[in-house]
Design a protein around this motif. Structure first.
Motif, PDB file in Angstrom:
ATOM      1  N   GLN A 140       0.757  -1.264   0.111  1.00 20.01           N
ATOM      2  CA  GLN A 140       0.159   0.167  -0.019  1.00 20.01           C
ATOM      3  C   GLN A 140       0.824   1.218  -0.031  1.00 20.01           C
ATOM      4  O   GLN A 140       0.597   2.123  -0.694  1.00 20.01           O
ATOM      5  N   ALA A 141       1.921   1.126   0.799  1.00 17.20           N
ATOM      6  CA  ALA A 141       2.615   2.470   0.792  1.00 17.20           C
ATOM      7  C   ALA A 141       3.615   2.588  -0.322  1.00 17.20           C
ATOM      8  O   ALA A 141       3.309   3.970  -1.108  1.00 17.20           O
ATOM      9  N   TRP A 142       3.782   1.583  -1.143  1.00 15.72           N
ATOM     10  CA  TRP A 142       4.532   1.753  -2.517  1.00 15.72           C
ATOM     11  C   TRP A 142       3.633   2.349  -3.436  1.00 15.72           C
ATOM     12  O   TRP A 142       3.770   3.001  -4.129  1.00 15.72           O
ATOM     13  N   GLU A 143       2.294   1.784  -3.303  1.00 18.69           N
ATOM     14  CA  GLU A 143       1.295   2.404  -4.324  1.00 18.69           C
ATOM     15  C   GLU A 143       1.146   3.677  -4.129  1.00 18.69           C
ATOM     16  O   GLU A 143       0.922   4.808  -4.889  1.00 18.69           O
ATOM     17  N   GLU A 144       1.010   4.177  -2.867  1.00 21.55           N
ATOM     18  CA  GLU A 144       0.806   5.746  -2.582  1.00 21.55           C
ATOM     19  C   GLU A 144       1.929   6.226  -3.025  1.00 21.55           C
ATOM     20  O   GLU A 144       1.648   7.647  -3.476  1.00 21.55           O
ATOM     21  N   VAL A 145       3.175   6.309  -2.835  1.00 21.36           N
ATOM     22  CA  VAL A 145       4.361   6.742  -3.164  1.00 21.36           C
ATOM     23  C   VAL A 145       4.369   6.833  -4.673  1.00 21.36           C
ATOM     24  O   VAL A 145       4.550   8.101  -5.294  1.00 21.36           O
ATOM     25  N   GLN A 146       4.202   5.730  -5.246  1.00 23.79           N
ATOM     26  CA  GLN A 146       4.096   5.636  -6.887  1.00 23.79           C
ATOM     27  C   GLN A 146       3.216   6.819  -7.217  1.00 23.79           C
ATOM     28  O   GLN A 146       3.395   7.405  -8.231  1.00 23.79           O
ATOM     29  N   ALA A 147       1.884   6.844  -6.635  1.00 24.52           N
ATOM     30  CA  ALA A 147       0.848   7.595  -7.211  1.00 24.52           C
ATOM     31  C   ALA A 147       1.469   9.088  -7.186  1.00 24.52           C
ATOM     32  O   ALA A 147       0.782   9.915  -7.773  1.00 24.52           O
ATOM     33  N   LEU A 148       2.163   9.446  -6.023  1.00 29.68           N
ATOM     34  CA  LEU A 148       2.573  10.873  -5.869  1.00 29.68           C
ATOM     35  C   LEU A 148       3.801  11.070  -6.772  1.00 29.68           C
ATOM     36  O   LEU A 148       3.983  12.393  -6.398  1.00 29.68           O
ATOM     37  N   GLY A 149       4.225  10.234  -7.166  1.00 32.38           N
ATOM     38  CA  GLY A 149       5.305  10.487  -8.171  1.00 32.38           C
ATOM     39  C   GLY A 149       6.818  10.258  -7.491  1.00 32.38           C
ATOM     40  O   GLY A 149       7.941  10.886  -7.706  1.00 32.38           O
ATOM     41  N   GLY A 150       6.931   9.699  -6.130  1.00 34.77           N
ATOM     42  CA  GLY A 150       7.918   9.712  -5.446  1.00 34.77           C
ATOM     43  C   GLY A 150       8.783   8.579  -5.589  1.00 34.77           C
ATOM     44  O   GLY A 150       8.392   7.643  -6.480  1.00 34.77           O
ATOM     45  N   LEU A 151       9.824   8.389  -4.903  1.00 30.34           N
ATOM     46  CA  LEU A 151      10.769   7.094  -5.195  1.00 30.34           C
ATOM     47  C   LEU A 151      10.863   6.579  -3.706  1.00 30.34           C
ATOM     48  O   LEU A 151      10.944   6.875  -2.669  1.00 30.34           O
ATOM     49  N   PHE A 152      10.701   5.055  -3.943  1.00 27.67           N
ATOM     50  CA  PHE A 152      10.420   4.229  -2.881  1.00 27.67           C
ATOM     51  C   PHE A 152      11.677   3.348  -2.564  1.00 27.67           C
ATOM     52  O   PHE A 152      11.993   2.523  -3.398  1.00 27.67           O
TER      53      PHE A 152
END
Lengths: 248, 120
Positions: A140-152
């Protein structure tokens, strides 16, 4: 035309209860510049409140400050979540707030959580306990960061406490993680031997700075511009012309 | 060890999360508990029963790898639907319970299950 950039991607401020009291914006900036580091990320535990102050403290200097967070997932895995713009980090903070348990910080046990201004002056105490797991799981965290255009980037993946590999055994198949962070105490040459499951995953090594002396800047990048995209591409590139870890 | 998975599930009132199996045929060799998957991979005996509050997808890979008899997920932690789906696909048996790992381990010990296989 690429420029050489020395970077440190994992820095805590006085907002992290485990960080030293000297981890205030002007000193972090001064320390980074003194080591010829021109790119840092501020990554406090589950919070972003001190990023803007460090960015302000760096104004007018050659230092670029990326907004970030060290998130603790529900499996107790620590992940560096890096963003390009403060607004993205703030949007992520809102999501994290909804998933952080409503527990009060116990200063005697965990330490102080100070929000400060760009000079390092006290603004307020963060009352909520930050050294705990959110209810966001890794995916879920990965999805949220992806959606915001961040790097995980899962942090210190080899560490027994809060590292992805001991906790989850391997990178989950449903979460295409592109970059991981290896603890600085593990020589980079040993990574493949000890952790074959991440042998082909590009990695960074960081100071996980809780003290000024931990601001290492081991990641040497050659990038045309400072953007998350270029940083990510450089780290993932197999070419040593783009990213090197130099543990000096 | 003659204890069957059926007896364990009934005595501990466990909720079966995966598809039904002939659990009177399954006899766990031992019990193991840890929430760190690297420890489980190194330490859980073959065909043992694993107690954990970890509900992440990777527990399926570990359980399948070690051919565990079953996984008991404690403290009411709930795996995601796709984790349960994966478990069904791999033939991994998942139970859930509101009880703590300590309580489950204690009750299994009372029933005669031990830390290492008595068969090996």
């Amino acid at each position: 035309m690429s420029t050489f950039i020395r970077a440190e991607f994992h820095i805590h401020t006085v907002l992290s209860p485990c960080a030293d009291i000297e981890m205030i914006p002007p000193l972090i900036v001064e320390q980074a510049l003194s080591r010829n580091i021109h790119l840092i990320a501020i990554t406090d535990h589950n919070h972003t409140a001190n990023i803007e102050a460090v960015q302000k403290a760096a104004e007018g200097t050659p230092l670029k400050v990326l907004p970030g967070m060290e998130l603790q997932t529900s499996e107790e895995v620590h992940v560096l979540c890096l963003f390009e713009k403060l607004e993205q980090a703030k949007a992520f903070q809102k999501i994290v707030d909804e998933h952080l348990p409503n527990l009060e910080n116990n200063i005697d046990f965990f330490g102080e959580q100070f929000v400060v201004d760009e000079t390092g002056d006290f603004l307020r105490r963060e009352e909520r306990l930050l050294l705990t797991s959110t209810s966001l799981n890794l995916h879920q965290a990965w999805e949220e960061v992806q959606a915001l255009g961040g790097l995980f980037i899962p942090a210190h993946v080899n560490r027994k406490a809060f590292g992805l590999l001991p906790t989850l055994g391997m990178i989950p198949l449903d979460t295409p993680i592109e970059i991981v962070e290896i603890s600085r105490d593990l020589p980079k040459e040993k990574v493949c031997e000890l952790y074959p499951q991440i042998c082909s995953t590009p990695f960074i090594q960081s100071g996980d700075a809780h003290f000024l002396d931990d601001i290492l800047g081991w990641n040497h990048l050659w990038i045309p511009e400072i953007s998350l995209k270029e940083i990510s591409l450089a780290i993932q590139s197999l070419s040593p012309q783009r990213h090197q870890i130099i543990s000096d | 060890m003659n204890l069957t998975l059926g007896q364990i599930a009934k005595t501990l009132n466990l909720d079966l999360l995966t598809q039904s199996v002939d659990w009177e045929e399954i006899r766990p060799t031992a019990g193991y508990t840890s929430d760190m998957l690297s420890c489980v991979m190194a330490g859980a005996p073959h065909r043992s029963i694993w107690i954990t509050l970890q509900a992440h997808m990777n527990i399926i890979a570990v359980a399948a790898l070690l051919e565990l008899s079953a996984v008991i997920i404690t403290e009411g932690a709930q795996p995601e639907p796709n984790t349960i789906e994966k478990a069904n696909e791999k033939g991994v048996i998942l139970f859930s319970t509101k009880a703590s790992s300590f309580e489950v381990a204690g009750r299994l010990w009372e029933m005669g299950l031990r830390a290492v296989s008595s068969e090996e």
